[in-house]
Design an enzyme around this catalytic site. Sequence first.
Site, mmCIF file in Angstrom:
data_model
loop_
_atom_site.group_PDB
_atom_site.id
_atom_site.type_symbol
_atom_site.label_atom_id
_atom_site.label_comp_id
_atom_site.label_asym_id
_atom_site.label_seq_id
_atom_site.Cartn_x
_atom_site.Cartn_y
_atom_site.Cartn_z
ATOM 1 N N LYS A 129 -9.291 -9.495 3.809
ATOM 2 C CA LYS A 129 -8.670 -8.203 3.493
ATOM 3 C C LYS A 129 -9.766 -7.160 3.403
ATOM 4 C CE LYS A 129 -4.590 -6.433 2.515
ATOM 5 N NZ LYS A 129 -3.242 -6.903 2.915
ATOM 6 N N ASP A 169 -2.158 -1.926 6.289
ATOM 7 C CA ASP A 169 -1.656 -2.197 4.939
ATOM 8 C C ASP A 169 -1.365 -0.811 4.357
ATOM 9 O OD1 ASP A 169 -1.409 -4.565 2.868
ATOM 10 O OD2 ASP A 169 -2.313 -2.955 1.729
HETATM 11 P P1 NDP Z 1 2.745 2.134 3.311
HETATM 12 O O1 NDP Z 1 1.484 2.887 3.073
HETATM 13 O O2 NDP Z 1 3.443 2.291 4.615
HETATM 14 O O3 NDP Z 1 3.803 2.453 2.168
HETATM 15 C C1 NDP Z 1 3.512 2.219 0.845
HETATM 16 C C2 NDP Z 1 4.689 2.687 0.014
HETATM 17 O O4 NDP Z 1 4.501 2.247 -1.326
HETATM 18 C C3 NDP Z 1 4.795 4.187 -0.035
HETATM 19 O O5 NDP Z 1 6.130 4.566 -0.217
HETATM 20 C C4 NDP Z 1 3.954 4.519 -1.273
HETATM 21 O O6 NDP Z 1 4.255 5.762 -1.876
HETATM 22 C C5 NDP Z 1 4.323 3.376 -2.188
HETATM 23 N N1 NDP Z 1 3.207 3.125 -3.112
HETATM 24 C C6 NDP Z 1 1.933 2.824 -2.777
HETATM 25 N N2 NDP Z 1 1.152 2.715 -3.862
HETATM 26 C C7 NDP Z 1 1.962 2.961 -4.893
HETATM 27 C C8 NDP Z 1 1.755 2.996 -6.294
HETATM 28 N N3 NDP Z 1 0.540 2.762 -6.826
HETATM 29 N N4 NDP Z 1 2.842 3.255 -7.065
HETATM 30 C C9 NDP Z 1 4.057 3.478 -6.513
HETATM 31 N N5 NDP Z 1 4.306 3.473 -5.195
HETATM 32 C C10 NDP Z 1 3.282 3.215 -4.417
HETATM 33 O O7 NDP Z 1 2.372 0.604 3.042
HETATM 34 P P2 NDP Z 1 3.164 -0.714 3.479
HETATM 35 O O8 NDP Z 1 4.619 -0.458 3.526
HETATM 36 O O9 NDP Z 1 2.476 -1.249 4.670
HETATM 37 O O10 NDP Z 1 2.814 -1.683 2.271
HETATM 38 C C11 NDP Z 1 3.649 -1.837 1.117
HETATM 39 C C12 NDP Z 1 3.342 -3.155 0.451
HETATM 40 O O11 NDP Z 1 3.603 -4.232 1.350
HETATM 41 C C13 NDP Z 1 1.891 -3.364 -0.008
HETATM 42 O O12 NDP Z 1 1.871 -4.161 -1.172
HETATM 43 C C14 NDP Z 1 1.278 -4.157 1.141
HETATM 44 O O13 NDP Z 1 0.142 -4.898 0.736
HETATM 45 C C15 NDP Z 1 2.450 -5.065 1.473
HETATM 46 N N6 NDP Z 1 2.440 -5.664 2.810
HETATM 47 C C16 NDP Z 1 2.325 -4.902 3.932
HETATM 48 C C17 NDP Z 1 2.369 -5.493 5.181
HETATM 49 C C18 NDP Z 1 2.340 -4.706 6.425
HETATM 50 O O14 NDP Z 1 2.475 -5.308 7.496
HETATM 51 N N7 NDP Z 1 2.198 -3.392 6.388
HETATM 52 C C19 NDP Z 1 2.484 -6.961 5.318
HETATM 53 C C20 NDP Z 1 2.683 -7.664 4.066
HETATM 54 C C21 NDP Z 1 2.637 -7.014 2.871
HETATM 55 P P3 NDP Z 1 3.283 7.013 -1.609
HETATM 56 O O15 NDP Z 1 3.549 7.444 -0.220
HETATM 57 O O16 NDP Z 1 3.680 7.994 -2.644
HETATM 58 O O17 NDP Z 1 1.881 6.508 -1.814
HETATM 59 O O1 2IT Z 2 -0.582 -8.174 3.480
HETATM 60 C C1 2IT Z 2 -0.423 -8.427 4.689
HETATM 61 O O2 2IT Z 2 -0.040 -9.529 5.084
HETATM 62 C C2 2IT Z 2 -0.696 -7.362 5.653
HETATM 63 N N1 2IT Z 2 -1.013 -6.248 5.266
HETATM 64 C C3 2IT Z 2 -0.625 -7.641 7.135
HETATM 65 C C4 2IT Z 2 -1.902 -8.251 7.612
HETATM 66 C C5 2IT Z 2 -2.012 -8.435 9.101
HETATM 67 O O3 2IT Z 2 -3.088 -8.906 9.509
HETATM 68 O O4 2IT Z 2 -1.081 -8.143 9.849
#
Ligand code: NDP
Ligand code: 2IT
Length: 448
Positions: A129, A169
Amino acid sequence: MAIKNAYLLDLLARTEKRNPGEPEFIQAVTEVFSTLEPVIEKRQDLVDAGVLERIVEPERQIIFRVPWVDDNGKPHVNRGFRVQYNSAIGPYKGGIRLHPSVNIGIIKFLGFEQVFKNSLTTLPMGGGKGGSDFDPKGKSDNEIMNFCQSFMTELCRHIGADLDVPAGDIGTGAREIGYMFGQYKRIRNEWVGVLTGKGLNYGGSLARKEATGYGLCYFTNEMLQANGTSFEGKTVLVSGSGNVAIYACEKATEYGAKVVAMSDSNGYIYDKDGIDLKAVKQIKEVERKRIKEYLNYRPNAEYHEGCKGIWTIPCDIALPCATQNEIDGESAKILVKNGCKVVSEGANMPSTPEAIDTYLTSGLLYGPAKAANAGGVATSGLEMSQNSIRLSWSFEEVDEKLHNIMKSIFKACDEASKEYGMPGNYMAGANIAGFIKVAEAMKAQGNV
Ligand code: NDP
Ligand code: 2IT
């Protein structure tokens, strides 16, 4: 779940001492250890091979300076991180988080989780990561590009298509991956699949954008069906409104559920008639604005400041898709009191230990992050395969592979939970199934 085994307790104490000021990392290790007791009782060989001592220590941690210049010519300095956590079963693989809260402990916890998650996907990927405390909010495209180029100028020395393959992420989407990919290619003078989540016209995979949210619903659907129920007619809360949240909302709705709330870090929207996802996509994916703008599209919806309040809305299913520790013990109790029967995690470690205890003691169906959100990285693995064979598969082909992977992840969690005497505890099942594969590979490769 409390840890009783003396060996695990001692190793946890040593890990805490060696990693001061990293509460999220210790939280993630504690959760995994709390479920490993029956495994180490059966598998003394893994203990003797020192697997657990090695698994709490990342293989490599890289911290670097990221200088960049804003649109007014002012210099800034951020800190960049890459934790190459474990390469026993494949090259390091995991996302890059750009958020002001990022520090080494956050990246280490995410790397640790990624090791087991990637193991569950059935694909040959190790765990890693990265990220930075850079805040992309309010920055121009030019500032984002300057930052991403500077970040990659250092990172490119440490990654490679067969070594370490980062992806998106929080705060890192297609735009950021594009700038990072361009800079890698320029410095290294090679076109390789060194990042995933790329644009579709330069090596990205169809369905990668949708994969984490869709995969979360595929996993949750398996869990619901195994327990005699379904998404049909259920009321669902989805926190966040980013990449994972949007496509979780889309698939849950397709499955016949009604998503009534979404959020961002400022507040949440409640739309009792069901979220208008087209409006959310316009606000978040196109305009990069705040979720409260939703009221301009749906004046009858409600907006409330603060993110915790979303968990006070009565629901059948909660899908936390924002960030770590967003559901605490108090919110979990309110969810249960209001009739919530299912929590399935799109975000990484969104539930505090107190929240998890509440789910388990209240008999909720609980889909833990490292299984439920593995569809994103699994599809990244499929993007790597397509890059290697220099072909692109159709959306349907990738989506079908993703669906099958999520089914097999649920099966692995279910079977391990039964085999190790904790039927229905999918958290234990995910930790155990993910752990055993990595641990056996580490043992086979010797003390490295
Ligand atoms: P994005 O940046 O696209 O979206 C994040 C969302 O979460 C936004 O709506 C953001 O609001 C909100 N958010 C972030 N930080 C906070 C906080 N401290 N308090 C409240 N709301 C918060 O990220 P992703 O959708 O990609 O990721 C979301 C989650 O999913 C994370 O935990 C990530 O690690 C996990 N994840 C992502 C994957 C991926 O493929 N993208 C795969 C597996 C897991 P704001 O815009 O106001 O910051
Ligand atoms: O938390 C996760 O699994 C991710 N942000 C996706 C990682 C990836 O390599 O696609």
